[in-house]
Design a protein around this motif. Structure first.
Motif, short mmCIF file in Angstrom:
data_model
loop_
_atom_site.label_atom_id
_atom_site.label_comp_id
_atom_site.label_asym_id
_atom_site.label_seq_id
_atom_site.Cartn_x
_atom_site.Cartn_y
_atom_site.Cartn_z
N LEU A 1 0.85 -1.19 0.00
CA LEU A 1 0.00 0.00 0.00
C LEU A 1 0.89 1.24 0.00
O LEU A 1 1.23 1.79 1.03
N ASN A 2 1.27 1.63 -1.18
CA ASN A 2 2.11 2.79 -1.39
C ASN A 2 1.18 4.01 -1.51
O ASN A 2 0.65 4.29 -2.58
N PHE A 3 0.98 4.70 -0.38
CA PHE A 3 -0.02 5.77 -0.37
C PHE A 3 0.29 6.92 -1.32
O PHE A 3 -0.63 7.46 -1.92
N PRO A 4 1.55 7.33 -1.50
CA PRO A 4 1.78 8.36 -2.52
C PRO A 4 1.35 7.90 -3.92
O PRO A 4 0.74 8.66 -4.67
N ALA A 5 1.63 6.63 -4.25
CA ALA A 5 1.22 6.10 -5.55
C ALA A 5 -0.30 6.04 -5.65
O ALA A 5 -0.88 6.36 -6.70
N ILE A 6 -0.96 5.65 -4.57
CA ILE A 6 -2.42 5.57 -4.57
C ILE A 6 -3.02 6.95 -4.74
O ILE A 6 -3.98 7.14 -5.49
N LEU A 7 -2.47 7.95 -4.07
CA LEU A 7 -2.96 9.33 -4.21
C LEU A 7 -2.78 9.84 -5.64
O LEU A 7 -3.68 10.44 -6.22
N VAL A 8 -1.61 9.59 -6.21
CA VAL A 8 -1.35 10.03 -7.59
C VAL A 8 -2.28 9.29 -8.56
O VAL A 8 -2.82 9.89 -9.49
N ALA A 9 -2.50 8.01 -8.33
CA ALA A 9 -3.42 7.24 -9.17
C ALA A 9 -4.84 7.80 -9.07
O ALA A 9 -5.55 7.89 -10.08
N ALA A 10 -5.25 8.18 -7.87
CA ALA A 10 -6.58 8.77 -7.69
C ALA A 10 -6.68 10.10 -8.44
O ALA A 10 -7.68 10.36 -9.12
N VAL A 11 -5.67 10.91 -8.35
CA VAL A 11 -5.66 12.19 -9.06
C VAL A 11 -5.67 11.93 -10.57
O VAL A 11 -6.31 12.67 -11.33
N SER A 12 -4.99 10.87 -11.01
CA SER A 12 -4.95 10.58 -12.45
C SER A 12 -6.34 10.33 -13.02
O SER A 12 -6.59 10.65 -14.18
N ALA A 13 -7.25 9.79 -12.21
CA ALA A 13 -8.61 9.57 -12.69
C ALA A 13 -9.27 10.89 -13.03
O ALA A 13 -10.00 11.00 -14.03
N LEU A 14 -9.02 11.91 -12.22
CA LEU A 14 -9.59 13.23 -12.50
C LEU A 14 -8.93 13.87 -13.72
O LEU A 14 -9.60 14.48 -14.55
N VAL A 15 -7.62 13.70 -13.84
CA VAL A 15 -6.90 14.27 -14.98
C VAL A 15 -7.38 13.63 -16.29
O VAL A 15 -7.67 14.33 -17.26
N PHE B 1 -16.59 16.64 -7.40
CA PHE B 1 -15.17 16.31 -7.52
C PHE B 1 -14.61 15.72 -6.23
O PHE B 1 -13.71 14.87 -6.28
N THR B 2 -15.12 16.12 -5.09
CA THR B 2 -14.68 15.52 -3.83
C THR B 2 -15.06 14.05 -3.79
O THR B 2 -14.23 13.18 -3.48
N LEU B 3 -16.31 13.75 -4.10
CA LEU B 3 -16.75 12.35 -4.11
C LEU B 3 -16.05 11.56 -5.21
O LEU B 3 -15.68 10.40 -5.00
N ALA B 4 -15.85 12.17 -6.37
CA ALA B 4 -15.14 11.49 -7.46
C ALA B 4 -13.72 11.13 -7.03
O ALA B 4 -13.23 10.03 -7.33
#
Length: 161
Positions: free
Chosen positions: A4-18, A53-56
């Motif tokens: 569980l690489n949380f920085p990678a998970i956060l970046v992956a979550a942001v990538s969905a929005l991008v 966007f918060t829920l997304a």
């Protein structure tokens, strides 16, 4: 090894929005999606964008965590020992020494993400769309977004070692 690489998970979550900003842009699929979804400019602009966007992002974060399990094979070995490597037999440490970094690439994660998009997202979106009386264009625009997005998410969480 921490899966569980949380920085990678956060970046992956942001990538969905991008990816969504690009995919649903009027110059890409935005206008076609609005027509297929039966949405107007007023309806799109009338939503509570902060809430949306918060829920997304929260949903994308959950998906990124799931993509970790779907794209990193070593999580299966960890699950076999109950999730606590400190109580594992020496064979677990030997296995991880031999195979701990196997298939931990961006390419491999993208492959699993694309498979998740095709075999999970597409059937779910397709089924919902059928009952909502939406057409094939709606299914393919939305499923295409998730196939690409899950591919990007899988690449990030699997390849970011």
């Amino acid at each position: 090894m921490d899966f569980l690489n949380f920085p990678a998970i956060l970046v992956a979550a942001v990538s969905a929005l991008v990816v969504g900003f690009i995919w649903y842009n009027p110059k890409v699929f935005g206008n076609a999606w609005m027509k297929a979804a039966g949405m107007t400019d007023e309806q799109v602009k009338g939503g509570n964008m902060a809430k949306i966007f918060t829920l997304a992002f929260i949903f994308a974060f959950l998906l990124a965590m799931t993509m970790t399990q779907m794209s990193i094979h070593q999580t299966g070995a960890l699950s076999l020992i109950g999730g606590d490597s400190s109580t594992a037999l020496p064979s677990y440490a030997a296995f991880m020494a031999d195979y701990g970094d196997s298939y931990r690439t961006f390419k491999h994660g993208a492959l699993h993400g694309v498979f998740a998009g095709i075999f999970v997202a597409l059937p779910i979106i397709g089924t919902n769309a059928l009952f909502e009386r939406k057409g094939a264009k709606y299914i393919f625009i939305n499923s295409g977004y998730w196939i690409v997005t899950l591919g990007v998410m899988g690449a990030i969480v699997c390849g970011w070692v």
